[in-house]
Design an enzyme around this catalytic site. Structure first.
Site, mmCIF file in Angstrom:
data_model
loop_
_atom_site.group_PDB
_atom_site.id
_atom_site.type_symbol
_atom_site.label_atom_id
_atom_site.label_comp_id
_atom_site.label_asym_id
_atom_site.label_seq_id
_atom_site.Cartn_x
_atom_site.Cartn_y
_atom_site.Cartn_z
ATOM 1 N N LYS A 116 0.867 -1.190 0.000
ATOM 2 C CA LYS A 116 0.000 0.000 0.000
ATOM 3 C C LYS A 116 0.894 1.226 0.000
ATOM 4 O O LYS A 116 2.027 1.182 0.477
ATOM 5 C CB LYS A 116 -0.882 0.001 1.265
ATOM 6 C CG LYS A 116 -2.116 0.858 1.153
ATOM 7 C CD LYS A 116 -3.250 0.131 0.434
ATOM 8 C CE LYS A 116 -4.478 0.974 0.288
ATOM 9 N NZ LYS A 116 -5.617 0.200 -0.214
HETATM 10 P P1 NAD Z 1 -13.306 7.634 -2.731
HETATM 11 O O1 NAD Z 1 -12.336 8.680 -2.366
HETATM 12 O O2 NAD Z 1 -13.721 7.465 -4.150
HETATM 13 O O3 NAD Z 1 -14.657 7.790 -1.860
HETATM 14 C C1 NAD Z 1 -14.679 7.918 -0.469
HETATM 15 C C2 NAD Z 1 -16.067 8.435 -0.102
HETATM 16 O O4 NAD Z 1 -16.222 8.424 1.319
HETATM 17 C C3 NAD Z 1 -16.336 9.869 -0.542
HETATM 18 O O5 NAD Z 1 -17.677 9.966 -0.982
HETATM 19 C C4 NAD Z 1 -16.162 10.676 0.750
HETATM 20 O O6 NAD Z 1 -16.863 11.898 0.743
HETATM 21 C C5 NAD Z 1 -16.749 9.686 1.726
HETATM 22 N N1 NAD Z 1 -16.403 9.913 3.127
HETATM 23 C C6 NAD Z 1 -15.214 10.234 3.684
HETATM 24 N N2 NAD Z 1 -15.353 10.360 5.016
HETATM 25 C C7 NAD Z 1 -16.654 10.122 5.301
HETATM 26 C C8 NAD Z 1 -17.422 10.094 6.483
HETATM 27 N N3 NAD Z 1 -16.877 10.345 7.663
HETATM 28 N N4 NAD Z 1 -18.738 9.794 6.400
HETATM 29 C C9 NAD Z 1 -19.313 9.537 5.213
HETATM 30 N N5 NAD Z 1 -18.631 9.539 4.055
HETATM 31 C C10 NAD Z 1 -17.329 9.828 4.095
HETATM 32 O O7 NAD Z 1 -12.685 6.260 -2.166
HETATM 33 P P2 NAD Z 1 -13.042 4.775 -2.596
HETATM 34 O O8 NAD Z 1 -12.075 4.352 -3.630
HETATM 35 O O9 NAD Z 1 -14.497 4.662 -2.833
HETATM 36 O O10 NAD Z 1 -12.651 3.987 -1.256
HETATM 37 C C11 NAD Z 1 -13.518 3.906 -0.142
HETATM 38 C C12 NAD Z 1 -13.032 2.801 0.770
HETATM 39 O O11 NAD Z 1 -12.981 1.568 0.037
HETATM 40 C C13 NAD Z 1 -11.626 2.987 1.345
HETATM 41 O O12 NAD Z 1 -11.582 2.385 2.627
HETATM 42 C C14 NAD Z 1 -10.750 2.192 0.391
HETATM 43 O O13 NAD Z 1 -9.525 1.775 0.987
HETATM 44 C C15 NAD Z 1 -11.665 1.014 0.125
HETATM 45 N N6 NAD Z 1 -11.369 0.273 -1.098
HETATM 46 C C16 NAD Z 1 -11.368 0.903 -2.318
HETATM 47 C C17 NAD Z 1 -11.111 0.152 -3.462
HETATM 48 C C18 NAD Z 1 -11.172 0.770 -4.838
HETATM 49 O O14 NAD Z 1 -11.050 0.018 -5.817
HETATM 50 N N7 NAD Z 1 -11.379 2.062 -4.977
HETATM 51 C C19 NAD Z 1 -10.810 -1.206 -3.357
HETATM 52 C C20 NAD Z 1 -10.844 -1.815 -2.103
HETATM 53 C C21 NAD Z 1 -11.134 -1.055 -0.982
#
Ligand code: NAD
Length: 426
Positions: A116
């Site tokens: 990561k």
């Molecule tokens: P992103 O940046 O696209 O979206 C994150 C979202 O969460 C945004 O809408 C943001 O406004 C919201 N957010 C942040 N803090 C918040 C809170 N306190 N309450 C409510 N909403 C809140 O990120 P993503 O890629 O969607 O990733 C989200 C999660 O999924 C992370 O934990 C990431 O590690 C995990 N993840 C992502 C992927 C991927 O392919 N993108 C894969 C596996 C895991």
């Protein structure tokens, strides 16, 4: 364990989230009955790189940011894991996320290790030019340790396919040849896989459908609450709606919206693109993030950040299926509280692994320069995730442990087996 004792006084390392990853590991390892010296070897990160990143901002001032790349374990294959841009990024957070990537690769039974990366910055306050400079400088700084056979970054919170394109270009400029396999989650025109953009959300929706069958919950009309409306939250909501479920509340970091009769997801997403504030979306009521997590629903999807459900609010969670689209959204104390309830928990390393599975496909396609159809990708992803789900469910029933511990046991055991058979060098 020595590793824990040796590092406990290092505040950069020992953040609560890393502590959580260690405790989860210790619980699973106890059941696997691995010898303590082997357990210490398995949990210790292979390599942690910290870099300082000076860049020229648009106002002409020089600013120095801090970045990390942690390669937790490469017994099964090259490191694989996202790159996060967020103000709260620390070495401890990145190490915890890299550790979970290791178990995720093991659980999915794919030939990739865990890694990561992250840069402590606020991308929302930076221009495109500043983000490009920061990304290129970071790539140059970690250049010696990344590459298609070493470690392959992908998007995470605060980064996207454009970020991956800059990394691929910077890396290729330095090697002198076109290196598609250095990152995944690239734009399609540069060898990005079809299906990668929606893969994590699609995988979350698949695991929810799988869990719903186990508890005889029809998805048609099932009520869904989604915290986080970025890549994972949006696609999860979209696919669940396509399966007949009713999305009754959605939030992002600025707050949320609620309508017990359902919210149309694509128009809400369109609205969020134009105005990040969700709460002025027509035919919905405003709802706070705190209230949203306690709404009565059939399915609660956590798709924001870690540590959202804790001992303070876990007792208020009121759902039948609890799906961890985000990494580490549930604290250790909350885990215990949820276990007492009649809730089917789909742990992060299983629930959100669609992203790493399609990243694996993108890496393979990049190295072959031969690209697959979307249908093929979806089918292959579903097969891998279904196998992992069934394996986890069966072990959880046999050992009478929760889905999280069962998933961790499978992931850790596969990594441990690979390490033992490879042996020690020198
Ligand atoms: P992103 O940046 O696209 O979206 C994150 C979202 O969460 C945004 O809408 C943001 O406004 C919201 N957010 C942040 N803090 C918040 C809170 N306190 N309450 C409510 N909403 C809140 O990120 P993503 O890629 O969607 O990733 C989200 C999660 O999924 C992370 O934990 C990431 O590690 C995990 N993840 C992502 C992927 C991927 O392919 N993108 C894969 C596996 C895991």
């Amino acid at each position: 364990m020595n590793f824990e004792a040796d590092h406990r006084d290092n505040p950069e390392y020992f953040t609560p989230i890393y502590q959580m990853a260690l405790t989860q590991f210790n619980q699973a390892v106890k059941l696997l009955q691995l010898p303590e010296d082997c357990a210490e070897w398995i949990i210790s990160p292979d390599r942690c790189m910290m870099v300082s990143l000076p860049i020229r901002m648009d106002d002409g001032k020089l600013r120095t940011f801090y970045g990390y790349r942690v390669q937790h374990n490469s017994a099964l294959g090259p490191g694989k894991g996202g790159l996060r841009y967020h103000p709260s990024v620390t070495l401890g957070e990145v190490t915890a996320l890299a550790t979970w990537m290791t178990w995720k690769g093991g659980l999915m039974n794919i030939p990739l290790g865990g890694a990561k990366g992250g840069i402590r910055c606020n991308p929302k306050e930076m221009s495109k030019n500043e983000l490009e400079n920061l990304t290129r400088r970071y790539t140059a700084a970690i250049f010696p340790i990344i590459g298609p056979g070493k470690d392959v970054p992908a998007p995470d919170v605060g980064t996207d396919s454009q970020t991956m394109a800059w990394i691929m270009d910077t890396y290729s400029m330095q090697t002198g040849f076109h290196t598609m396999g250095v990152v995944t989650g690239k734009p399609e025109i540069m060898g990005g896989s079809l299906g990668r953009m929606e893969a994590t959300g699609l995988g979350v929706a698949h695991t929810i459908a799988h869990a719903a069958k186990k508890i005889n919950l029809p998805l048609e009309g099932a009520t869904v609450v989604v915290q986080g409306f970025g890549n994972v939250g949006y696609y999860t909501a979209k696919f669940l709606q396509g399966m007949g479920a009713k999305i009754i509340a959605v939030s992002n970091s600025l707050g949320g919206v609620h309508n017990k009769n359902g919210i149309p997801i694509d128009p809400l997403h369109q609205h969020a693109q134009e105005d990040r504030q969700l709460d002025n979306f027509p035919d919905t009521e405003k709802i706070t993030n705190a209230k949203l997590l306690s709404l009565k629903c059939d399915i609660l999807v956590l798709a924001a950040l870690e540590n959202q459900v804790t001992e303070k609010n876990a007792s208020k969670v009121n759902c039948k299926i609890y799906a961890e689209g985000a990494n580490g959204p549930t604290s250790l104390e909350a885990d215990k509280i949820l276990e007492e309830k009649d809730i089917f928990l789909i742990p992060d390393i299983l629930c959100n692994s669609g992203g790493v599975v399609v990243s694996y496909f993108e890496w393979v396609q990049g190295m072959q320069s031969f690209f697959w159809e979307t249908d093929d990708i979806y089918k292959r992803m579903e097969k891998i995730m279904n196998n992992a789900f069934e394996e986890t469910y069966t072990l959880s029933q046999q050992e009478k442990v929760g889905m999280r511990t069962a998933g961790l046991m499978i992931g850790i055991k596969r990594v441990a087996d690979a390490m033992m058979v490879r042996g020690l060098y020198p």
